[in-house]
Design a protein around this motif. Structure first.
Motif, mmCIF file in Angstrom:
data_model
loop_
_atom_site.group_PDB
_atom_site.id
_atom_site.type_symbol
_atom_site.label_atom_id
_atom_site.label_comp_id
_atom_site.label_asym_id
_atom_site.label_seq_id
_atom_site.Cartn_x
_atom_site.Cartn_y
_atom_site.Cartn_z
ATOM 1 N N ALA A 1 49.879 30.912 -1.281
ATOM 2 C CA ALA A 1 51.219 31.075 -1.859
ATOM 3 C C ALA A 1 51.800 29.739 -2.309
ATOM 4 N N ARG A 2 51.361 28.678 -1.670
ATOM 5 C CA ARG A 2 51.885 27.351 -1.965
ATOM 6 C C ARG A 2 51.169 26.724 -3.156
ATOM 7 N N LEU A 3 49.848 26.935 -3.234
ATOM 8 C CA LEU A 3 49.013 26.180 -4.179
ATOM 9 C C LEU A 3 48.772 26.883 -5.503
ATOM 10 N N PHE A 4 48.794 28.219 -5.499
ATOM 11 C CA PHE A 4 48.322 28.948 -6.673
ATOM 12 C C PHE A 4 49.451 29.648 -7.423
ATOM 13 N N ASP A 5 49.242 29.841 -8.733
ATOM 14 C CA ASP A 5 50.177 30.585 -9.569
ATOM 15 C C ASP A 5 49.780 32.056 -9.659
ATOM 16 N N TRP A 6 48.472 32.272 -9.620
ATOM 17 C CA TRP A 6 47.909 33.616 -9.722
ATOM 18 C C TRP A 6 46.956 33.857 -8.568
ATOM 19 N N VAL A 7 46.947 35.078 -8.045
ATOM 20 C CA VAL A 7 45.921 35.499 -7.092
ATOM 21 C C VAL A 7 45.276 36.764 -7.664
ATOM 22 N N HIS A 8 43.971 36.689 -7.919
ATOM 23 C CA HIS A 8 43.279 37.788 -8.615
ATOM 24 C C HIS A 8 42.706 38.839 -7.678
ATOM 25 N N THR A 9 42.772 38.590 -6.371
ATOM 26 C CA THR A 9 41.910 39.352 -5.464
ATOM 27 C C THR A 9 42.672 40.149 -4.408
ATOM 28 N N ILE A 10 43.797 40.718 -4.792
ATOM 29 C CA ILE A 10 44.515 41.596 -3.851
ATOM 30 C C ILE A 10 43.683 42.872 -3.695
ATOM 31 N N ASP A 11 43.289 43.191 -2.458
ATOM 32 C CA ASP A 11 42.477 44.404 -2.285
ATOM 33 C C ASP A 11 42.868 45.214 -1.051
#
Ligand SMILES: *Cc1c(COP(=O)(O)O)cnc(C)c1O
Length: 236
Positions: free
Chosen positions: A95-105
């Protein structure tokens, strides 16, 4: 040495962009609507900097520990994409480092990310990873679990659901991936048709070095390319 490296990265990038453009034109699509994510996992910071200097605006990483070390060392206006398997105890860093997370599962990871993004005062753009190949060993949500997960993620205030991501089963021939890309696009269309508030299905994260042209022909808006830009990876 620095120049040799820079030259090869910018030359490879040019080749990838040319291939993207051709694939987009074959499909009657606007190449400007396809985002190239340079996947830098296992690659050192100087190579990443070269890629940014050569015009890369989006970078992908798979491992939180590695990302924690590398991301703060890369300057510039770069969007970071988390494309690996995420554990709830690492949600804080994602949550701190990324703008996008592609892998919500799964719901647990969506909840953990939502909570941590709220604490950071950020809204994370997320994609749901679908397991259209129904592979027991792969992460990603099974087709029948997609809608319940979409409905769970939609109201979470610190996550913005933007689309779907897929990693098709490993194949020798990129044509074998085509059916999985089509399936993923149709699933996104089905989700979009529900008109759920807070849900956009504008992004399809599909295609890697071996199959990104097929993915573009089938509607990909984000390709995740490592090897074709940075060269082969050594096995960890
Ligand atoms: C490593 C990785 C990529 C990039 O793979 P290449 O074949 O090197 O282009 C893309 N997507 C995911 C999820 C990855 O783990």
């Amino acid at each position: 040495m620095g120049n040799v490296m820079a030259n090869s990265i910018s030359r490879r990038l040019e080749e990838v962009r040319a291939r993207m453009g051709k694939a987009a034109r074959r499909a009657g699509r606007d190449p400007g609507r396809i985002r190239l994510i340079a996947v830098s996992k296992t690659k050192p910071v100087p190579m990443i900097r070269e890629a940014v200097a050569a015009g890369v605006t989006d970078l992908g990483e798979n491992y939180i520990q590695e990302a924690r070390e590398k991301i703060p060392q890369v300057a510039g206006d770069v969007h970071w994409h988390f494309i690996g398997h995420l554990q709830t105890n690492k949600a804080k860093y994602a949550a701190r480092l990324f703008d996008w997370v592609h892998t919500i599962d799964r719901k647990e990871i969506a909840d953990a990310l939502n909570r941590r993004a709220a604490m950071e005062g950020r809204v994370l753009k997320v994609l749901i990873e679908v397991n259209v190949g129904k592979e027991a060993t792969k992460s990603g949500v099974m087709e029948e679990e997609l809608m319940p997960l979409v409905e769970h993620v939609a109201p979470l205030p610190s996550l913005s659901l933007r689309g779907l991501m897929v990693i098709p089963p490993l194949a020798l021939d990129p044509e074998e991936a085509r059916g999985y890309f089509v399936k993923t696009r149709r699933l996104a269309e089905q989700v979009a048709a529900r008109g759920i508030p807070g849900v956009a299905m504008s992004e399809l994260s599909m295609g890697m070095t071996a199959d990104f042209e097929v993915a573009i022909e089938e509607g990909s808006t984000m390709i995740r390319v490592g090897t074709a830009i940075f060269g082969p990876r050594e096995m960890p």
